[in-house]
Design an enzyme around this catalytic site. Structure first.
Site, PDB file in Angstrom:
ATOM      1  N   GLU A   1       0.813  -1.206   0.000  1.00 10.11           N
ATOM      2  CA  GLU A   1       0.000   0.000   0.000  1.00 10.11           C
ATOM      3  C   GLU A   1       0.848   1.258   0.000  1.00 10.11           C
ATOM      4  O   GLU A   1       2.000   1.259   0.422  1.00 10.11           O
ATOM      5  CB  GLU A   1      -0.952  -0.013   1.189  1.00 10.11           C
ATOM      6  CG  GLU A   1      -0.280  -0.222   2.511  1.00 10.11           C
ATOM      7  CD  GLU A   1      -1.298  -0.538   3.603  1.00 10.11           C
ATOM      8  OE1 GLU A   1      -1.760  -1.691   3.646  1.00 10.11           O
ATOM      9  OE2 GLU A   1      -1.613   0.361   4.375  1.00 10.11           O
TER      10      GLU A   1
ATOM     11  N   CYS B   1       3.657   8.320   0.973  1.00 10.17           N
ATOM     12  CA  CYS B   1       4.339   7.370   1.838  1.00 10.17           C
ATOM     13  C   CYS B   1       4.413   6.050   1.066  1.00 10.17           C
ATOM     14  O   CYS B   1       3.377   5.489   0.716  1.00 10.17           O
ATOM     15  CB  CYS B   1       3.492   7.247   3.099  1.00 10.17           C
ATOM     16  SG  CYS B   1       4.066   6.036   4.242  1.00 10.17           S
TER      17      CYS B   1
ATOM     18  N   CYS C   1       7.882  -5.257  15.077  1.00 11.08           N
ATOM     19  CA  CYS C   1       7.557  -4.322  16.167  1.00 11.08           C
ATOM     20  C   CYS C   1       6.144  -4.669  16.655  1.00 11.08           C
ATOM     21  O   CYS C   1       5.253  -4.931  15.854  1.00 11.08           O
ATOM     22  CB  CYS C   1       7.631  -2.880  15.670  1.00 11.08           C
ATOM     23  SG  CYS C   1       9.268  -2.474  15.035  1.00 11.08           S
TER      24      CYS C   1
ATOM     25  N   CYS D   1       2.818  -2.836  15.296  1.00 11.26           N
ATOM     26  CA  CYS D   1       2.735  -2.466  13.873  1.00 11.26           C
ATOM     27  C   CYS D   1       2.039  -3.533  13.036  1.00 11.26           C
ATOM     28  O   CYS D   1       2.365  -4.718  13.127  1.00 11.26           O
ATOM     29  CB  CYS D   1       4.150  -2.218  13.349  1.00 11.26           C
ATOM     30  SG  CYS D   1       4.211  -1.937  11.569  1.00 11.26           S
TER      31      CYS D   1
ATOM     32  N   CYS E   1       0.953   2.262   8.539  1.00  7.82           N
ATOM     33  CA  CYS E   1       1.392   1.378   7.465  1.00  7.82           C
ATOM     34  C   CYS E   1       0.913  -0.059   7.651  1.00  7.82           C
ATOM     35  O   CYS E   1       0.863  -0.573   8.752  1.00  7.82           O
ATOM     36  CB  CYS E   1       2.909   1.422   7.350  1.00  7.82           C
ATOM     37  SG  CYS E   1       3.772   0.864   8.821  1.00  7.82           S
TER      38      CYS E   1
HETATM   39  N1  SAH Z   1      10.204   0.276   9.044  1.00  6.05           N
HETATM   40  C1  SAH Z   1      10.423   1.673   9.082  1.00  6.05           C
HETATM   41  C2  SAH Z   1       9.514   2.463   8.171  1.00  6.05           C
HETATM   42  C3  SAH Z   1       8.086   2.022   8.074  1.00  6.05           C
HETATM   43  S1  SAH Z   1       7.100   2.262   9.520  1.00  6.05           S
HETATM   44  C4  SAH Z   1      10.309   2.173  10.525  1.00  6.05           C
HETATM   45  O1  SAH Z   1       9.899   1.406  11.380  1.00  6.05           O
HETATM   46  O2  SAH Z   1      10.671   3.305  10.754  1.00  6.05           O
HETATM   47  C5  SAH Z   1       6.856   4.027   9.502  1.00  6.05           C
HETATM   48  C6  SAH Z   1       6.475   4.597  10.839  1.00  6.05           C
HETATM   49  O3  SAH Z   1       5.130   4.200  11.199  1.00  6.05           O
HETATM   50  C7  SAH Z   1       7.368   4.106  11.978  1.00  6.05           C
HETATM   51  O4  SAH Z   1       7.762   5.179  12.800  1.00  6.05           O
HETATM   52  C8  SAH Z   1       6.453   3.153  12.692  1.00  6.05           C
HETATM   53  O5  SAH Z   1       6.870   2.940  13.990  1.00  6.05           O
HETATM   54  C9  SAH Z   1       5.126   3.845  12.561  1.00  6.05           C
HETATM   55  N2  SAH Z   1       3.962   3.001  12.888  1.00  6.05           N
HETATM   56  C10 SAH Z   1       3.818   1.679  12.735  1.00  6.05           C
HETATM   57  N3  SAH Z   1       2.627   1.270  13.196  1.00  6.05           N
HETATM   58  C11 SAH Z   1       1.992   2.369  13.665  1.00  6.05           C
HETATM   59  C12 SAH Z   1       0.723   2.605  14.275  1.00  6.05           C
HETATM   60  N4  SAH Z   1      -0.135   1.629  14.481  1.00  6.05           N
HETATM   61  N5  SAH Z   1       0.410   3.877  14.644  1.00  6.05           N
HETATM   62  C13 SAH Z   1       1.275   4.890  14.398  1.00  6.05           C
HETATM   63  N6  SAH Z   1       2.473   4.737  13.826  1.00  6.05           N
HETATM   64  C14 SAH Z   1       2.838   3.487  13.464  1.00  6.05           C
HETATM   65 FE1  SF4 Z   2       8.709  -2.175  12.826  1.00  6.72          FE
HETATM   66 FE2  SF4 Z   2       6.536  -1.917  11.284  1.00  6.72          FE
HETATM   67 FE3  SF4 Z   2       8.768  -0.472  10.739  1.00  6.72          FE
HETATM   68 FE4  SF4 Z   2       8.700  -3.126  10.344  1.00  6.72          FE
HETATM   69  S1  SF4 Z   2       7.456  -1.588   9.269  1.00  6.72           S
HETATM   70  S2  SF4 Z   2      10.362  -1.977  11.330  1.00  6.72           S
HETATM   71  S3  SF4 Z   2       7.453  -3.857  12.029  1.00  6.72           S
HETATM   72  S4  SF4 Z   2       7.459  -0.319  12.550  1.00  6.72           S
END
Ligand code: SAH
Ligand code: SF4
Length: 372
Positions: free
Chosen positions: A93, A114, A125, A128, A342
């Protein structure tokens, strides 16, 4: 046919070499790129100033069919989400975010896209959606760059800011992401300058250092989400491999090599990382690096129990940072109501199709090999 390389993965020098190897002048490469990025051709047959023979050879060696858009949510003035199906039926996406000056202090006419860099994510994580189903594969550089072209075509908007904050960990797909950045920046390509490209990472320390050694001036955002190892470790498994002190050293190296202020992203999750003890520790880290802080109120993910703190708690956290002299903002998540974080639209679609409703009734989706 399916495993042909995408034409959007090919940079100018390689395309020149390709043309010369076929007894064509090198400038054919610029003609082809002009068709792709200026005229936005969707078939080689449209490239009317190339010989028939060359068009056939291009079609034999490269893929050009556009990403297919399965679902779209949101409207012109809100965050819009696009769910794309790749040639092997995997789903990714992209999220189009309208002007949001709080995001990186950019002028308010910015349209930010994005983009995703992987199908799923291996870093797991705990909060996420992208990490929930694990990692499937890396996107190639064409699949990354094409998200921009497709969203521009579908939305009619001109995108002028790119954030690598969609599904996946961009630094775990380093070579393809660098190539995509080259295509996004190039005057012969999409033409969005480095300073309007931000890469977000969960903290792959050696790759942050590698990126610092490149001549690129892209911006770096680091997902901190915890200001002490004890808190960060609970929600980000990567912290066990690269702890905060190693991460902060790498960030300092990046900031010093690029003469750039980096951004720390910090999701606020109720009773996990939103206490004043974390605010104090976060302020120390940010002040040491002169980093900016982007506070992101947590977006709830279906099936996960983490919660967004109240507005009062969010503001208290922000004030504590500001009182310590930190440049911090809260990102007003315009897309909260359409699951803007995301990986969420994909997850929802996968789940619906497993239950045998929603997208599963869509012929173009049925038969996907991606349903786990
Ligand atoms: N993997 C990379 C980039 C993709 S995630 C990273 O982790 O930085 C992009 C951002 O979205 C990150 O800061 C991540 O922690 C955040 N993110 C993921 N799930 C989320 C959620 N449910 N609510 C808010 N931010 C979220
Ligand atoms: Fe962590 Fe989600 Fe970023 Fe992957 S995309 S590194 S699981 S926040």
């Amino acid at each position: 046919m399916d495993n042909l390389p995408s034409i959007f993965s090919v940079a100018l020098p390689d395309l020149e070499a390709w043309a010369v190897a076929r007894n064509e002048p090198g400038y054919r490469a610029r003609q082809i790129l002009h068709w792709l990025y200026r005229k936005r051709a969707t078939r080689f047959a449209e490239m009317s100033d190339l010989s028939e023979r060359l068009r056939v050879e291009l079609a034999r060696e490269f893929r050009l069919e556009p990403l297919s858009c399965l679902r779209r949510t949101g409207s012109r003035d809100t965050t819009q989400k696009f769910l794309f199906r790749l040639k092997d039926d995997n789903l990714i996406e992209s999220v189009l975010i309208p002007a949001n000056p709080a995001l990186y202090g950019l002028p308010s006419d910015r349209k930010t896209l994005c983009v995703s860099t992987q199908v799923g994510c291996a870093y797991g994580c705990k909060f996420c959606a992208s990490g929930l189903e694990g990692w499937t594969r890396n996107l190639d550089s064409g699949e990354i760059a094409e998200q921009i072209l497709r969203v521009e075509a579908l939305s009619g908007e001109k995108i002028n800011n790119i954030v690598f904050m969609g599904m996946g960990e961009p630094l775990a797909n380093y070579q393809n992401v660098l190539r995509a950045v080259e295509i996004i920046r190039a005057p012969w390509g999409i033409g969005i300058g480095s300073r309007h490209i931000t890469l977000s990472t969960s903290g792959l320390v050696p790759r942050i250092r590698d990126l610092a050694d490149q001549s690129l001036q892209i911006r770096l955002a680091v997902s901190l989400h915890g200001a002490t190892d004890a808190v960060r470790e609970k929600i980000m498994p990567i912290n066990r491999k690269y702890n905060l002190s190693a991460l902060i050293e790498a960030c300092a190296y990046y900031a010093q090599k690029k003469r750039q202020r980096i951004t720390f992203e910090y999701i606020l999750i109720e009773n996990v990382n939103d206490g004043l003890d974390q605010a104090a520790a976060l302020a120390l880290l940010a002040n040491r690096l002169k980093a900016k802080i982007n506070l992101i109120p947590y977006n709830t993910v279906q099936g996960l129990s983490w919660k967004r703190p109240s507005q009062t708690r969010q503001r208290t956290f922000l004030r504590a940072l500001e009182r310590s002299g930190v440049d911090a903002t809260i990102r007003r998540e315009k897309g909260h109501d359409i699951d803007a974080a995301c990986g969420q639209l994909r997850l929802q679609t996968l789940r619906e199709s497993l239950k045998g409703k929603g997208a599963a009734s869509d012929k173009s989706f049925a038969g996907s090999g991606n349903l786990r």
